[in-house]
Design a protein around this motif. Structure first.
Motif, PDB file in Angstrom:
ATOM      1  N   ASP A   1     -21.266  19.096  12.057  1.00 60.71           N
ATOM      2  CA  ASP A   1     -20.174  18.466  11.300  1.00 60.71           C
ATOM      3  C   ASP A   1     -20.389  18.577   9.798  1.00 60.71           C
ATOM      4  OD1 ASP A   1     -19.039  17.857  13.667  1.00 60.71           O
ATOM      5  OD2 ASP A   1     -19.136  15.675  13.461  1.00 60.71           O
ATOM      6  N   ASN A   2     -21.637  18.454   9.374  1.00 62.05           N
ATOM      7  CA  ASN A   2     -21.898  18.547   7.942  1.00 62.05           C
ATOM      8  C   ASN A   2     -21.704  19.968   7.421  1.00 62.05           C
ATOM      9  OD1 ASN A   2     -22.731  15.953   6.576  1.00 62.05           O
ATOM     10  ND2 ASN A   2     -23.937  15.837   8.445  1.00 62.05           N
ATOM     11  N   VAL A   3     -22.132  20.962   8.211  1.00 60.23           N
ATOM     12  CA  VAL A   3     -21.916  22.353   7.793  1.00 60.23           C
ATOM     13  C   VAL A   3     -20.416  22.655   7.784  1.00 60.23           C
ATOM     14  CG1 VAL A   3     -22.320  24.778   8.380  1.00 60.23           C
ATOM     15  CG2 VAL A   3     -24.197  23.142   8.540  1.00 60.23           C
ATOM     16  N   GLN A   4     -19.695  22.126   8.776  1.00 58.26           N
ATOM     17  CA  GLN A   4     -18.244  22.326   8.807  1.00 58.26           C
ATOM     18  C   GLN A   4     -17.551  21.664   7.619  1.00 58.26           C
ATOM     19  OE1 GLN A   4     -15.763  21.350  12.231  1.00 58.26           O
ATOM     20  NE2 GLN A   4     -16.768  23.025  13.301  1.00 58.26           N
ATOM     21  N   CYS A   5     -18.066  20.526   7.213  1.00 62.21           N
ATOM     22  CA  CYS A   5     -17.537  19.814   6.047  1.00 62.21           C
ATOM     23  C   CYS A   5     -17.588  20.725   4.817  1.00 62.21           C
ATOM     24  CB  CYS A   5     -18.365  18.542   5.825  1.00 62.21           C
ATOM     25  SG  CYS A   5     -18.055  17.680   4.285  1.00 62.21           S
ATOM     26  N   GLU A   6     -18.659  21.497   4.717  1.00 60.57           N
ATOM     27  CA  GLU A   6     -18.819  22.429   3.593  1.00 60.57           C
ATOM     28  C   GLU A   6     -17.881  23.630   3.759  1.00 60.57           C
ATOM     29  OE1 GLU A   6     -20.111  21.823   0.933  1.00 60.57           O
ATOM     30  OE2 GLU A   6     -20.422  23.734  -0.072  1.00 60.57           O
TER      31      GLU A   6
ATOM     32  N   CYS B   1     -16.034  10.741  -2.565  1.00 57.44           N
ATOM     33  CA  CYS B   1     -15.627  10.434  -3.940  1.00 57.44           C
ATOM     34  C   CYS B   1     -14.356   9.616  -4.044  1.00 57.44           C
ATOM     35  CB  CYS B   1     -15.513  11.705  -4.746  1.00 57.44           C
ATOM     36  SG  CYS B   1     -14.417  12.927  -4.022  1.00 57.44           S
ATOM     37  N   ASP B   2     -13.629   9.397  -2.929  1.00 56.59           N
ATOM     38  CA  ASP B   2     -12.359   8.692  -3.071  1.00 56.59           C
ATOM     39  C   ASP B   2     -12.496   7.174  -2.934  1.00 56.59           C
ATOM     40  OD1 ASP B   2     -12.755   8.540  -0.383  1.00 56.59           O
ATOM     41  OD2 ASP B   2     -10.928   9.629   0.173  1.00 56.59           O
ATOM     42  N   LEU B   3     -13.729   6.684  -2.843  1.00 62.67           N
ATOM     43  CA  LEU B   3     -13.934   5.230  -2.788  1.00 62.67           C
ATOM     44  C   LEU B   3     -14.079   4.622  -4.174  1.00 62.67           C
ATOM     45  CD1 LEU B   3     -17.677   4.567  -1.977  1.00 62.67           C
ATOM     46  CD2 LEU B   3     -16.728   6.851  -2.108  1.00 62.67           C
ATOM     47  N   PHE B   4     -14.328   5.477  -5.193  1.00 61.68           N
ATOM     48  CA  PHE B   4     -14.561   4.961  -6.541  1.00 61.68           C
ATOM     49  C   PHE B   4     -13.252   4.891  -7.323  1.00 61.68           C
ATOM     50  CE2 PHE B   4     -18.335   7.721  -5.510  1.00 61.68           C
ATOM     51  CZ  PHE B   4     -19.199   6.684  -5.203  1.00 61.68           C
ATOM     52  N   PRO B   5     -13.165   3.915  -8.272  1.00 62.26           N
ATOM     53  CA  PRO B   5     -11.976   3.889  -9.128  1.00 62.26           C
ATOM     54  C   PRO B   5     -11.906   5.153  -9.986  1.00 62.26           C
ATOM     55  CG  PRO B   5     -13.250   1.848  -9.338  1.00 62.26           C
ATOM     56  CD  PRO B   5     -14.079   2.801  -8.539  1.00 62.26           C
ATOM     57  N   GLU B   6     -10.732   5.722 -10.123  1.00 60.72           N
ATOM     58  CA  GLU B   6     -10.558   6.956 -10.899  1.00 60.72           C
ATOM     59  C   GLU B   6     -11.030   6.776 -12.339  1.00 60.72           C
ATOM     60  OE1 GLU B   6      -6.532   8.381 -11.013  1.00 60.72           O
ATOM     61  OE2 GLU B   6      -7.120  10.180 -12.138  1.00 60.72           O
ATOM     62  N   ARG B   7     -10.788   5.562 -12.886  1.00 64.74           N
ATOM     63  CA  ARG B   7     -11.117   5.304 -14.291  1.00 64.74           C
ATOM     64  C   ARG B   7     -12.613   5.383 -14.591  1.00 64.74           C
ATOM     65  NH1 ARG B   7     -13.214   0.086 -13.990  1.00 64.74           N
ATOM     66  NH2 ARG B   7     -12.456  -1.009 -12.142  1.00 64.74           N
TER      67      ARG B   7
ATOM     68  N   ILE C   1     -14.961  17.936   0.695  1.00 67.11           N
ATOM     69  CA  ILE C   1     -15.226  17.071  -0.458  1.00 67.11           C
ATOM     70  C   ILE C   1     -14.498  17.583  -1.715  1.00 67.11           C
ATOM     71  CG2 ILE C   1     -16.999  15.918  -1.827  1.00 67.11           C
ATOM     72  CD1 ILE C   1     -17.416  15.218   1.036  1.00 67.11           C
ATOM     73  N   LEU C   2     -14.401  18.909  -1.818  1.00 68.02           N
ATOM     74  CA  LEU C   2     -13.646  19.468  -2.950  1.00 68.02           C
ATOM     75  C   LEU C   2     -12.201  18.994  -2.900  1.00 68.02           C
ATOM     76  CD1 LEU C   2     -13.415  21.364  -5.399  1.00 68.02           C
ATOM     77  CD2 LEU C   2     -12.859  23.213  -3.780  1.00 68.02           C
ATOM     78  N   GLU C   3     -11.606  19.049  -1.730  1.00 67.15           N
ATOM     79  CA  GLU C   3     -10.218  18.610  -1.601  1.00 67.15           C
ATOM     80  C   GLU C   3     -10.084  17.112  -1.874  1.00 67.15           C
ATOM     81  OE1 GLU C   3      -8.412  20.016   2.021  1.00 67.15           O
ATOM     82  OE2 GLU C   3      -8.785  22.102   1.390  1.00 67.15           O
ATOM     83  N   GLU C   4     -11.057  16.352  -1.397  1.00 69.20           N
ATOM     84  CA  GLU C   4     -11.053  14.902  -1.662  1.00 69.20           C
ATOM     85  C   GLU C   4     -11.099  14.640  -3.174  1.00 69.20           C
ATOM     86  OE1 GLU C   4     -13.855  12.712   0.878  1.00 69.20           O
ATOM     87  OE2 GLU C   4     -14.128  11.268  -0.753  1.00 69.20           O
ATOM     88  N   ALA C   5     -11.946  15.397  -3.864  1.00 68.51           N
ATOM     89  CA  ALA C   5     -12.083  15.223  -5.316  1.00 68.51           C
ATOM     90  C   ALA C   5     -10.808  15.613  -6.053  1.00 68.51           C
ATOM     91  CB  ALA C   5     -13.260  16.050  -5.834  1.00 68.51           C
ATOM     92  N   MET C   6     -10.188  16.700  -5.611  1.00 70.37           N
ATOM     93  CA  MET C   6      -8.942  17.160  -6.240  1.00 70.37           C
ATOM     94  C   MET C   6      -7.820  16.144  -6.071  1.00 70.37           C
ATOM     95  SD  MET C   6      -9.392  20.089  -7.668  1.00 70.37           S
ATOM     96  CE  MET C   6      -9.572  21.842  -7.518  1.00 70.37           C
TER      97      MET C   6
END
Ligand code: DAT
Length: 174
Positions: free
Chosen positions: A121-126, A84-90, A131-136
């Protein structure tokens, strides 16, 4: 001519949590437009190199953003991506991070054909809530919401909640 204003919604989370399932149904219910970033990139060949470790093409983030910007400014988009951090916040009025219990996610990814390091790696990501931290970090905390995505009941509840939110948003902005 004045266009009806419609919100942009981001559905994010680890692969396998149910973004595509939710996004497509949500589009049917609300009339908003669903876009899967992976599909968009494949169709437009919006890649920049190849990741040997994960054996997948690397997204050309700038071209993805350029490709979508006009539509996002118009509004009414549901975006599905496992980052989610590749998109513009706006771009986004609300961000949902879908969450799935580890054991169930493991089973879902295994039946998708993931094995070895990619599966781990994907299960560890969860587990690490990556992704939650990235979004925050990428969006205002007030617009970031976690959604449990373990059962058909969860799916129905999430659909209901987001459809209601969308309706209210449109009342408030038109
Ligand atoms: P994603 O787009 O996040 O990779 P998906 O929508 O393709 O995930 O779903 C992965 C698998 O899990 C797919 O077989 C459907 C299933 N699934 C999705 N949401 C679910 C839910 N709420 N309860 C049970 N299974 C679900």
């Amino acid at each position: 001519m004045k266009m009806t204003k419609r919100p942009n919604i981001l559905l994010t989370g680890t692969p396998g949590v149910g973004k595509t399932t939710l996004g497509k149904e949500l589009a049917q219910r609300t009339g908003l437009t669903y876009v899967n970033i992976g599909d968009l990139a494949r169709e437009g060949e919006l890649f920049d190199g190849y990741d040997e470790e994960y054996q997948c093409p690397i997204l050309d983030e700038d071209r993805v953003v350029d490709e979508l910007d006009e539509k996002m400014v118009d509004g009414g988009m549901i975006i599905d991506y496992h980052g989610c951090d590749l998109f513009p916040e706006r771009w986004f009025h609300i961000v949902f991070v879908l969450r799935t219990d580890n054991t169930q996610l493991y089973t879902r990814l295994e039946s998708r054909g993931y094995t070895g390091k990619k599966l781990q790696d994907n299960v560890q990501c969860e587990i690490f809530q990556t992704i939650l931290e990235e979004a925050m970090e990428a969006y205002r905390e007030e617009i970031v919401h976690q959604l449990p995505s373990n059962s058909p009941e969860d799916l129905e509840h999430n659909l209901e909640q987001i459809a209601q939110w969308t309706e209210q948003w449109m009342k408030d902005h038109n």
